[in-house]
Design an enzyme around this catalytic site. Sequence first.
Site, PDB file in Angstrom:
ATOM      1  CE1 TYR A 211      -3.119  -2.794   0.212  1.00 21.28           C
ATOM      2  CE2 TYR A 211      -3.303  -2.824   2.592  1.00 21.28           C
ATOM      3  CZ  TYR A 211      -3.717  -3.389   1.488  1.00 21.28           C
ATOM      4  OH  TYR A 211      -4.437  -4.324   1.363  1.00 21.28           O
TER       5      TYR A 211
ATOM      6  CG  HIS B 241      -0.657  -8.537   0.036  1.00 24.94           C
ATOM      7  ND1 HIS B 241      -0.224  -7.145   0.047  1.00 24.94           N
ATOM      8  CD2 HIS B 241      -1.880  -8.701  -0.584  1.00 24.94           C
ATOM      9  CE1 HIS B 241      -1.152  -6.591  -0.421  1.00 24.94           C
ATOM     10  NE2 HIS B 241      -2.029  -7.304  -0.761  1.00 24.94           N
TER      11      HIS B 241
END
Length: 395
Positions: free
Chosen positions: A117, A184
Amino acid sequence: FKLRRSTNVTFTIPPVFIYSGLFLFGLHVGLSNLKMEASSTSKSLPASFVVGFHDRESVSKMKYCQLGNTGLEVSVLGLGGASFGCVYGEVAENTRINTLLKAITSGINYIDTAPWYGQGRSEELLGKALENIPRQAFYIATKVGRYERDVVKMFDFTAERVMQSVDKSLKLLKLDYVDIIQIHDVEFAPSLDIILNETLPALEKIVQAGKARFIGITGYPVDILRQVVERSEVKIDTVLSYSRCCLHDSTLLDFVPCFNERGIGVINASATSMGLLTERGPPDWHSASPKLMETCRQAVSHCKQEGVDVSKLATWFSLNQTGIQMLVVGADSEEILSSNIATATQEKLDDKEQCVLDFILETFFKDIPEQHWEGVQLTKYWAEMDKAKLEVSGK
């Protein structure tokens, strides 16, 4: 004070005993009331509540539940960290920090972030903001495996990179440990064998070292999450998928029993399907097909005509599905955050909102042929990887 018996004998009770008795009686009642109040408070407030920091009234309104078998009592609304990394557009730093502070003081006690992010920007911003927030007040999860925007350097599931990644995340977050460390987007691994034989064992060592408390996996294809859970020799505590329990796609619900029976916490993210179910619309990079985008656009348009917030309906729908403990949502402003909190804490939609929700589910989203974009991102990724390899070999 005199007490007279029928025998006409009078007894005198010294005032000091009367006052002492009244005092002890009052003390007993006061302590009993205090005990009852403390008992009531302990039932209504989570372990993350901090006296003097939280807004007690807001926290008492928030709903909480157990996250699988972790023992963590989490708010049903979690805070996504993508907006803190300005993934969806630039947001002033003070706005992001104030939004986070309001979220925690209002009772949200779970934060989900990742190195991906903003390529570290989300974790860095959180590190600045969390310095002024009691550690007891929040649970935080970050991830390993996905990193750079460069397609060649985007994913790395090796044990060595996992160790480096966790240490870097802790440094940016300015924390000694995270509550959950997640892999992830496991679907992007060249093989699930890497996840099972290298990445997960590395995370187990991270937990043993005290740098994380629990292990989670994330991904878009829910069946791949199931495969990892069923094949893993390392205990998996949570699973997270996004846009798979929303108005147009409820695939995650089909797999909830599999996860629940193993005591695995189930987390849903992106009730608005990464912008599809918002008036603003999806970003240019969204992977949904033109047909699905048009279906969502029509539903959004209908809600707007009826004067109903489609994002609220989407959030409400996702929050009220059995077997899913938490919905993670992003918020790049206090206004959006407040709207999400209001939706999470209300008992039901009003009659008009419920009517509109029922209508769009029946009219636009019932039995639609294209509910999701599973496989689209993977196909694109591996095509770009092949292209990159050819370019390297041709030099």
